[in-house]
Design a protein around this motif. Sequence first.
Motif, PDB file in Angstrom:
ATOM      1  N   THR A 180      -2.596  17.035  -9.782  1.00 35.15           N
ATOM      2  CA  THR A 180      -2.470  16.010  -8.816  1.00 35.15           C
ATOM      3  C   THR A 180      -3.387  15.735  -7.921  1.00 35.15           C
ATOM      4  O   THR A 180      -3.966  14.995  -7.496  1.00 35.15           O
ATOM      5  N   ILE A 181      -3.646  17.049  -7.185  1.00 36.92           N
ATOM      6  CA  ILE A 181      -4.753  16.987  -6.282  1.00 36.92           C
ATOM      7  C   ILE A 181      -6.162  16.747  -6.815  1.00 36.92           C
ATOM      8  O   ILE A 181      -6.884  15.967  -6.324  1.00 36.92           O
ATOM      9  N   ARG A 182      -6.356  17.220  -7.958  1.00 30.25           N
ATOM     10  CA  ARG A 182      -7.769  16.845  -8.567  1.00 30.25           C
ATOM     11  C   ARG A 182      -7.635  15.415  -9.093  1.00 30.25           C
ATOM     12  O   ARG A 182      -8.889  14.695  -8.891  1.00 30.25           O
ATOM     13  N   ALA A 183      -6.508  14.869  -9.470  1.00 30.51           N
ATOM     14  CA  ALA A 183      -6.588  13.454  -9.710  1.00 30.51           C
ATOM     15  C   ALA A 183      -6.921  12.470  -8.460  1.00 30.51           C
ATOM     16  O   ALA A 183      -7.742  11.455  -8.430  1.00 30.51           O
ATOM     17  N   PHE A 184      -6.486  12.848  -7.514  1.00 28.19           N
ATOM     18  CA  PHE A 184      -6.747  11.950  -6.151  1.00 28.19           C
ATOM     19  C   PHE A 184      -8.380  12.505  -5.706  1.00 28.19           C
ATOM     20  O   PHE A 184      -9.088  11.463  -5.566  1.00 28.19           O
ATOM     21  N   TRP A 185      -8.637  13.652  -5.871  1.00 27.84           N
ATOM     22  CA  TRP A 185     -10.129  13.995  -5.324  1.00 27.84           C
ATOM     23  C   TRP A 185     -11.056  13.399  -6.148  1.00 27.84           C
ATOM     24  O   TRP A 185     -12.085  12.795  -5.767  1.00 27.84           O
ATOM     25  N   ASP A 186     -10.747  13.339  -7.638  1.00 29.25           N
ATOM     26  CA  ASP A 186     -11.605  12.842  -8.663  1.00 29.25           C
ATOM     27  C   ASP A 186     -11.869  11.293  -8.267  1.00 29.25           C
ATOM     28  O   ASP A 186     -12.692  10.565  -8.561  1.00 29.25           O
ATOM     29  N   ALA A 187     -10.662  10.600  -7.866  1.00 32.50           N
ATOM     30  CA  ALA A 187     -10.622   9.074  -7.526  1.00 32.50           C
ATOM     31  C   ALA A 187     -11.388   8.753  -6.267  1.00 32.50           C
ATOM     32  O   ALA A 187     -11.283   7.604  -5.936  1.00 32.50           O
ATOM     33  N   ARG A 226       0.889  -1.065  -0.142  1.00 33.94           N
ATOM     34  CA  ARG A 226      -0.111  -0.062  -0.026  1.00 33.94           C
ATOM     35  C   ARG A 226       0.803   1.213   0.016  1.00 33.94           C
ATOM     36  O   ARG A 226       1.769   1.339   0.918  1.00 33.94           O
ATOM     37  N   GLU A 227       0.658   2.106  -1.001  1.00 35.30           N
ATOM     38  CA  GLU A 227       1.375   3.276  -1.150  1.00 35.30           C
ATOM     39  C   GLU A 227       0.712   4.570  -0.963  1.00 35.30           C
ATOM     40  O   GLU A 227      -0.142   4.754  -1.157  1.00 35.30           O
ATOM     41  N   ILE A 228       1.383   5.554  -0.460  1.00 31.50           N
ATOM     42  CA  ILE A 228       1.103   7.012  -0.134  1.00 31.50           C
ATOM     43  C   ILE A 228       2.262   7.683  -0.600  1.00 31.50           C
ATOM     44  O   ILE A 228       3.265   7.602  -0.618  1.00 31.50           O
ATOM     45  N   LEU A 229       1.574   8.968  -1.213  1.00 30.11           N
ATOM     46  CA  LEU A 229       2.528  10.085  -1.827  1.00 30.11           C
ATOM     47  C   LEU A 229       2.573  11.271  -0.707  1.00 30.11           C
ATOM     48  O   LEU A 229       1.925  11.792  -0.311  1.00 30.11           O
ATOM     49  N   ILE A 230       3.951  11.678  -0.731  1.00 27.75           N
ATOM     50  CA  ILE A 230       4.348  12.972   0.088  1.00 27.75           C
ATOM     51  C   ILE A 230       4.923  14.024  -0.921  1.00 27.75           C
ATOM     52  O   ILE A 230       5.884  13.417  -1.431  1.00 27.75           O
ATOM     53  N   VAL A 231       4.360  15.069  -0.987  1.00 25.27           N
ATOM     54  CA  VAL A 231       5.030  16.052  -1.905  1.00 25.27           C
ATOM     55  C   VAL A 231       5.608  17.267  -1.126  1.00 25.27           C
ATOM     56  O   VAL A 231       5.101  17.716  -0.108  1.00 25.27           O
ATOM     57  N   LEU A 261      -0.315   8.096 -10.583  1.00 21.13           N
ATOM     58  CA  LEU A 261      -0.757   8.517  -9.300  1.00 21.13           C
ATOM     59  C   LEU A 261      -2.017   7.557  -8.834  1.00 21.13           C
ATOM     60  O   LEU A 261      -2.223   7.477  -7.738  1.00 21.13           O
ATOM     61  N   SER A 262      -2.495   6.676  -9.832  1.00 13.18           N
ATOM     62  CA  SER A 262      -3.252   5.395  -9.377  1.00 13.18           C
ATOM     63  C   SER A 262      -2.562   4.742  -8.424  1.00 13.18           C
ATOM     64  O   SER A 262      -3.474   3.822  -7.763  1.00 13.18           O
ATOM     65  N   ARG A 263      -1.470   4.719  -8.196  1.00  8.60           N
ATOM     66  CA  ARG A 263      -0.859   3.768  -7.173  1.00  8.60           C
ATOM     67  C   ARG A 263      -1.176   4.120  -5.936  1.00  8.60           C
ATOM     68  O   ARG A 263      -0.885   3.021  -4.949  1.00  8.60           O
ATOM     69  N   PHE A 264      -1.199   5.211  -5.818  1.00  5.30           N
ATOM     70  CA  PHE A 264      -1.270   5.739  -4.270  1.00  5.30           C
ATOM     71  C   PHE A 264      -2.693   6.082  -3.811  1.00  5.30           C
ATOM     72  O   PHE A 264      -3.652   6.397  -4.242  1.00  5.30           O
ATOM     73  N   GLU A 265      -2.846   5.889  -2.488  1.00  2.00           N
ATOM     74  CA  GLU A 265      -4.065   5.901  -1.581  1.00  2.00           C
ATOM     75  C   GLU A 265      -4.450   7.162  -0.976  1.00  2.00           C
ATOM     76  O   GLU A 265      -5.534   7.449  -0.776  1.00  2.00           O
ATOM     77  N   ALA A 266      -3.285   8.011  -0.989  1.00  2.72           N
ATOM     78  CA  ALA A 266      -3.580   9.378  -0.343  1.00  2.72           C
ATOM     79  C   ALA A 266      -2.472  10.160  -0.705  1.00  2.72           C
ATOM     80  O   ALA A 266      -1.281   9.662  -0.885  1.00  2.72           O
ATOM     81  N   VAL A 267      -2.652  11.470  -0.657  1.00  2.60           N
ATOM     82  CA  VAL A 267      -1.450  12.472  -1.136  1.00  2.60           C
ATOM     83  C   VAL A 267      -1.336  13.426   0.041  1.00  2.60           C
ATOM     84  O   VAL A 267      -2.275  13.822   0.624  1.00  2.60           O
ATOM     85  N   LEU A 268      -0.173  13.673   0.586  1.00  6.40           N
ATOM     86  CA  LEU A 268       0.188  14.573   1.612  1.00  6.40           C
ATOM     87  C   LEU A 268       1.103  15.729   1.140  1.00  6.40           C
ATOM     88  O   LEU A 268       2.096  15.409   0.265  1.00  6.40           O
ATOM     89  N   ILE A 269       0.505  16.886   1.270  1.00  3.14           N
ATOM     90  CA  ILE A 269       1.345  17.826   0.641  1.00  3.14           C
ATOM     91  C   ILE A 269       2.056  18.831   1.729  1.00  3.14           C
ATOM     92  O   ILE A 269       1.525  19.514   2.596  1.00  3.14           O
ATOM     93  N   ALA A 270       3.197  18.806   1.960  1.00  2.00           N
ATOM     94  CA  ALA A 270       4.137  19.436   2.954  1.00  2.00           C
ATOM     95  C   ALA A 270       4.285  20.765   2.881  1.00  2.00           C
ATOM     96  O   ALA A 270       4.241  21.518   1.740  1.00  2.00           O
TER      97      ALA A 270
END
Length: 254
Positions: free
Chosen positions: A143-150, A21-26, A116-125
């Motif tokens: 990126t934000i819209r891709a997560f939101w729309d999914a 399970r993967e999460i993205l930090i920007v 971006l489909s790999r990730f379950e959430a994005v965190l923006i530091a």
Amino acid sequence: MSDATSTDHRMRTDSRTDRVREILIVVANPTVSSTTNWPVGFWGAELTHPYYELSEAGFRVTIASPSGGRVEMDGLSDPRDPSRWSAEDLITMGFVNTPELVGLLEETPSLDSLDLSRFEAVLIAGGQAPMFTYRDNKSLHHTIRAFWDAEKIVAAYCHGVAALVDCDLEDGSALVAGRTVTGYANVEEDFVDRVAGVQVTPWRVEDALRERGANYIGGGLFKAFAVRDGRLITGQQQYSSRKVAQAVIAAIGV
């Protein structure tokens, strides 16, 4: 391999799936402040503390930046800095003294290069650089819209919330409009400006969020504070980043 013969001595965590399970930090790319002329980047604890929380919970974390390449933390957020501003930050101290972790900052992938489909959430530091580079960044907005729309979790904290301010959804509405959010507070900007003896940021997150129709709330001067409004999770400042990561874990489940 069974537990009886396994050599894996790390802490075990319960999970509802065996898949990775993967999460993205920007984090922000480095730049120079137009108000102070300081070199600025991301705030160390806003990467390292969520990275610790998420990794310990069993997630694989990818660190990326809008443009890719080498990223650097704000000097005051480095616990080794002579100012000792962040000298008590033992998590960041551990990160910067672990070669395989600090090496992740040498060549971050760009957002546009990721699936971006790999990730379950994005965190923006956050940090100082986001106030000069995030607000109108098209890659971040995509990126934000891709997560939101999914229908995935979008989280941002401190000055990283700058990425949300002008992010519009497909129907043209502001993502933050009508939503309860937090971010770096005006009382905290006042404090930093007073200590620095100069206006540090060119605009203020709290004011901008209100102007875009958000219901901004805060937890008090440098109090750890995070708020969840559906799939949107925001944190007030660097001391809130662990609360944000914990809220993300709770929201998506393990």
